[in-house]
Design a protein around this motif. Structure first.
Motif, PDB file in Angstrom:
ATOM      1  N   ARG A 125       7.503   6.788  12.198  1.00 28.13           N
ATOM      2  CA  ARG A 125       8.286   5.576  12.425  1.00 28.13           C
ATOM      3  C   ARG A 125       7.560   4.322  11.920  1.00 28.13           C
ATOM      4  O   ARG A 125       8.157   3.249  11.861  1.00 28.13           O
ATOM      5  N   ARG A 126       6.301   4.455  11.544  1.00 25.82           N
ATOM      6  CA  ARG A 126       5.525   3.330  11.040  1.00 25.82           C
ATOM      7  C   ARG A 126       5.610   3.195   9.509  1.00 25.82           C
ATOM      8  O   ARG A 126       5.046   2.262   8.936  1.00 25.82           O
ATOM      9  N   ILE A 127       6.299   4.131   8.853  1.00 24.39           N
ATOM     10  CA  ILE A 127       6.462   4.043   7.397  1.00 24.39           C
ATOM     11  C   ILE A 127       7.240   2.771   7.064  1.00 24.39           C
ATOM     12  O   ILE A 127       8.199   2.405   7.755  1.00 24.39           O
ATOM     13  N   GLY A 128       6.843   2.108   5.971  1.00 25.51           N
ATOM     14  CA  GLY A 128       7.599   0.970   5.471  1.00 25.51           C
ATOM     15  C   GLY A 128       8.844   1.460   4.758  1.00 25.51           C
ATOM     16  O   GLY A 128       9.853   1.805   5.367  1.00 25.51           O
ATOM     17  N   ARG A 129       8.765   1.524   3.454  1.00 26.45           N
ATOM     18  CA  ARG A 129       9.859   2.081   2.665  1.00 26.45           C
ATOM     19  C   ARG A 129       9.528   3.520   2.283  1.00 26.45           C
ATOM     20  O   ARG A 129       8.377   3.847   2.013  1.00 26.45           O
ATOM     21  N   LEU A 130      10.549   4.354   2.249  1.00 27.77           N
ATOM     22  CA  LEU A 130      10.433   5.702   1.720  1.00 27.77           C
ATOM     23  C   LEU A 130      11.377   5.765   0.515  1.00 27.77           C
ATOM     24  O   LEU A 130      12.598   5.734   0.675  1.00 27.77           O
ATOM     25  N   ILE A 131      10.799   5.793  -0.671  1.00 29.33           N
ATOM     26  CA  ILE A 131      11.596   5.823  -1.900  1.00 29.33           C
ATOM     27  C   ILE A 131      11.480   7.228  -2.482  1.00 29.33           C
ATOM     28  O   ILE A 131      10.379   7.729  -2.717  1.00 29.33           O
ATOM     29  N   VAL A 132      12.624   7.867  -2.700  1.00 26.76           N
ATOM     30  CA  VAL A 132      12.690   9.300  -2.959  1.00 26.76           C
ATOM     31  C   VAL A 132      13.407   9.560  -4.282  1.00 26.76           C
ATOM     32  O   VAL A 132      14.525   9.080  -4.483  1.00 26.76           O
ATOM     33  N   PHE A 180      -0.264  -1.316  -7.390  1.00 24.52           N
ATOM     34  CA  PHE A 180      -0.202  -0.479  -6.189  1.00 24.52           C
ATOM     35  C   PHE A 180      -1.596  -0.281  -5.626  1.00 24.52           C
ATOM     36  O   PHE A 180      -2.557  -0.082  -6.369  1.00 24.52           O
ATOM     37  N   ASP A 181      -1.704  -0.311  -4.311  1.00 24.12           N
ATOM     38  CA  ASP A 181      -2.902   0.106  -3.617  1.00 24.12           C
ATOM     39  C   ASP A 181      -2.644   1.532  -3.139  1.00 24.12           C
ATOM     40  O   ASP A 181      -2.013   1.747  -2.097  1.00 24.12           O
ATOM     41  N   VAL A 182      -3.091   2.503  -3.926  1.00 18.00           N
ATOM     42  CA  VAL A 182      -2.779   3.909  -3.663  1.00 18.00           C
ATOM     43  C   VAL A 182      -3.795   4.461  -2.666  1.00 18.00           C
ATOM     44  O   VAL A 182      -4.981   4.584  -2.969  1.00 18.00           O
ATOM     45  N   LEU A 183      -3.324   4.809  -1.472  1.00 25.08           N
ATOM     46  CA  LEU A 183      -4.209   5.328  -0.435  1.00 25.08           C
ATOM     47  C   LEU A 183      -4.581   6.775  -0.683  1.00 25.08           C
ATOM     48  O   LEU A 183      -5.673   7.216  -0.293  1.00 25.08           O
ATOM     49  N   GLY A 184      -3.694   7.541  -1.298  1.00 22.92           N
ATOM     50  CA  GLY A 184      -3.967   8.942  -1.575  1.00 22.92           C
ATOM     51  C   GLY A 184      -2.789   9.603  -2.245  1.00 22.92           C
ATOM     52  O   GLY A 184      -1.672   9.071  -2.258  1.00 22.92           O
ATOM     53  N   LEU A 185      -3.049  10.774  -2.834  1.00 26.64           N
ATOM     54  CA  LEU A 185      -2.014  11.608  -3.418  1.00 26.64           C
ATOM     55  C   LEU A 185      -1.890  12.849  -2.556  1.00 26.64           C
ATOM     56  O   LEU A 185      -2.860  13.596  -2.387  1.00 26.64           O
ATOM     57  N   HIS A 236       4.789  -0.416   9.244  1.00 27.73           N
ATOM     58  CA  HIS A 236       5.663  -0.716   8.112  1.00 27.73           C
ATOM     59  C   HIS A 236       4.928  -1.353   6.928  1.00 27.73           C
ATOM     60  O   HIS A 236       5.561  -1.935   6.050  1.00 27.73           O
ATOM     61  N   SER A 237       3.601  -1.217   6.898  1.00 26.57           N
ATOM     62  CA  SER A 237       2.832  -1.785   5.786  1.00 26.57           C
ATOM     63  C   SER A 237       2.504  -0.755   4.710  1.00 26.57           C
ATOM     64  O   SER A 237       1.951  -1.106   3.671  1.00 26.57           O
ATOM     65  N   VAL A 238       2.829   0.513   4.948  1.00 32.65           N
ATOM     66  CA  VAL A 238       2.555   1.573   3.980  1.00 32.65           C
ATOM     67  C   VAL A 238       3.879   2.211   3.560  1.00 32.65           C
ATOM     68  O   VAL A 238       4.656   2.659   4.409  1.00 32.65           O
ATOM     69  N   ASP A 239       4.127   2.211   2.259  1.00 35.69           N
ATOM     70  CA  ASP A 239       5.303   2.886   1.710  1.00 35.69           C
ATOM     71  C   ASP A 239       4.923   4.292   1.273  1.00 35.69           C
ATOM     72  O   ASP A 239       3.776   4.547   0.879  1.00 35.69           O
ATOM     73  N   ILE A 240       5.879   5.204   1.298  1.00 40.03           N
ATOM     74  CA  ILE A 240       5.687   6.537   0.724  1.00 40.03           C
ATOM     75  C   ILE A 240       6.626   6.669  -0.467  1.00 40.03           C
ATOM     76  O   ILE A 240       7.838   6.437  -0.359  1.00 40.03           O
ATOM     77  N   ARG A 273       0.869  -1.177   0.000  1.00 35.98           N
ATOM     78  CA  ARG A 273       0.000   0.000   0.000  1.00 35.98           C
ATOM     79  C   ARG A 273       0.905   1.225   0.000  1.00 35.98           C
ATOM     80  O   ARG A 273       1.937   1.253   0.679  1.00 35.98           O
ATOM     81  N   VAL A 274       0.521   2.255  -0.752  1.00 34.76           N
ATOM     82  CA  VAL A 274       1.410   3.402  -0.916  1.00 34.76           C
ATOM     83  C   VAL A 274       0.658   4.714  -0.801  1.00 34.76           C
ATOM     84  O   VAL A 274      -0.526   4.812  -1.120  1.00 34.76           O
ATOM     85  N   ILE A 275       1.385   5.711  -0.333  1.00 36.45           N
ATOM     86  CA  ILE A 275       1.003   7.116  -0.451  1.00 36.45           C
ATOM     87  C   ILE A 275       1.973   7.735  -1.444  1.00 36.45           C
ATOM     88  O   ILE A 275       3.189   7.539  -1.332  1.00 36.45           O
ATOM     89  N   ILE A 276       1.450   8.475  -2.421  1.00 38.82           N
ATOM     90  CA  ILE A 276       2.299   9.142  -3.410  1.00 38.82           C
ATOM     91  C   ILE A 276       2.344  10.622  -3.066  1.00 38.82           C
ATOM     92  O   ILE A 276       1.326  11.317  -3.092  1.00 38.82           O
ATOM     93  N   ASP A 277       3.526  11.110  -2.703  1.00 40.50           N
ATOM     94  CA  ASP A 277       3.746  12.510  -2.356  1.00 40.50           C
ATOM     95  C   ASP A 277       4.352  13.181  -3.583  1.00 40.50           C
ATOM     96  O   ASP A 277       5.437  12.800  -4.031  1.00 40.50           O
TER      97      ASP A 277
END
Length: 299
Positions: A146-153, A32-37, A121-125, A8-12
């Motif tokens: 601190r609960r973020i899974g992966r943060l890919i930048v 992707f399971d996109v939770l929000g933009l 850690h189940s939601v990536d950003i 599951r992801v949030i897209i910033d």
């Protein structure tokens, strides 16, 4: 494609032509399971980046996904805009439908709500723009962050020239203080710098191969608006974040010790040698990356 993703992801994001292509890929690929933009000022002002996020959702009839307005300015300095590359509308003149609804909430607070409501850690950003929203999340909602899974930048450059200063990349130059906060946070951060993204470019044949379906046709128009010379596009920076999230085997990632230039000079935001260990993608299988991108956009 690789084995299906269940993340599951949030897209910033700050759409932006290449942001738009990355978002279309995420929405259309079914991976992707996109939770929000969540929007952030970057390529263009916050009102336009927010509206463009909504336009992309409207194009693909994804009214179930919210748009949440984020930071309108960097933490401590004036922002940088790229209307010269992305156009005054941020989309190079490509016309998309109007958003279903007005955006709501405030991105750092909304992110914190989503993270607290999910397993740790189940939601990536997937961060496609300046890191202001993520830094504010860390500052104001540290337990949630601190609960973020992966943060890919998407950001930074290790070798070679920058695209703002001699050694500074646009996203990081927009808000160096935010970059410093994020890299020092101890989160699971992977950077996708210009060293990789500059290698991933589309030619005319690639664009033509996308012209099947709503997402593919829109992506083809957006990438065409991103061409420099009629032969090849500018780098497809932000789609590389989505590709690494799905298929890390396409990238060579190594850990480097860095710091961030926090000066007011031309290299503000540049990555320097330092003491903060960060995972950085340094190589990419270009053919594999473009194939995966095409599969997701033309699905």
């Amino acid at each position: 494609m690789s084995a299906p993703s269940t993340r599951r992801v949030i897209i910033d994001t700050d759409p932006g032509l290449d942001d738009a292509v990355a978002i279309l890929f995420a929405l259309n690929s079914g991976r992707f399971d996109v939770l929000g933009l969540t929007s952030v000022a970057g390529n263009i002002g916050i009102d336009i980046t927010t509206k463009n996020a909504g336009r992309l959702l409207a194009l693909l009839d994804r009214e179930n996904i919210p748009v949440i307005t984020g930071a309108a300015a960097p933490l401590a300095r004036k922002g940088i805009e790229e209307a010269g590359i992305h156009g005054n509308d941020g989309l190079g003149g490509v016309v998309l439908p109007e958003p279903f609804a007005r955006p709501h909430g405030y991105a750092p607070y909304w992110m914190a709500e989503q993270l607290h409501a999910s397993h740790a850690h189940s939601v990536d950003i997937l961060a496609l723009g300046p890191l202001t929203n993520i830094a504010l999340l860390l500052r104001d909602h540290a337990d949630a962050a601190r609960r973020i899974g992966r943060l890919i930048v998407m950001g930074g450059v290790v070798h070679g020239r920058g695209n703002v200063g001699p050694h500074s990349e646009f996203n990081f130059a927009c808000d160096p203080e935010a970059v410093d906060v994020v890299l020092r946070s101890g989160l699971d951060v992977t950077l996708v710098p210009l060293d990789v993204t500059r290698k991933v470019r589309a030619n005319v044949a690639f664009v033509q191969s996308l012209r099947t379906g709503t997402a593919g046709n829109a992506a083809a128009d957006l990438i065409s608006a991103y061409f420099q010379d009629g032969l090849e596009s500018r780098p497809l920076h932000d789609p590389c974040v989505m590709l690494l999230a799905l298929a890390p085997e396409l990238f060579r990632v190594e850990t480097r010790n860095v710091s961030v230039d926090l000066s007011d000079g031309p290299d503000a935001g540049a990555l320097l040698a330092g003491t903060i260990p960060v995972k950085i993608a340094m190589e990419v299988d270009v053919a594999g990356a473009l194939n995966l991108l095409a599969e997701g956009l033309a699905a």
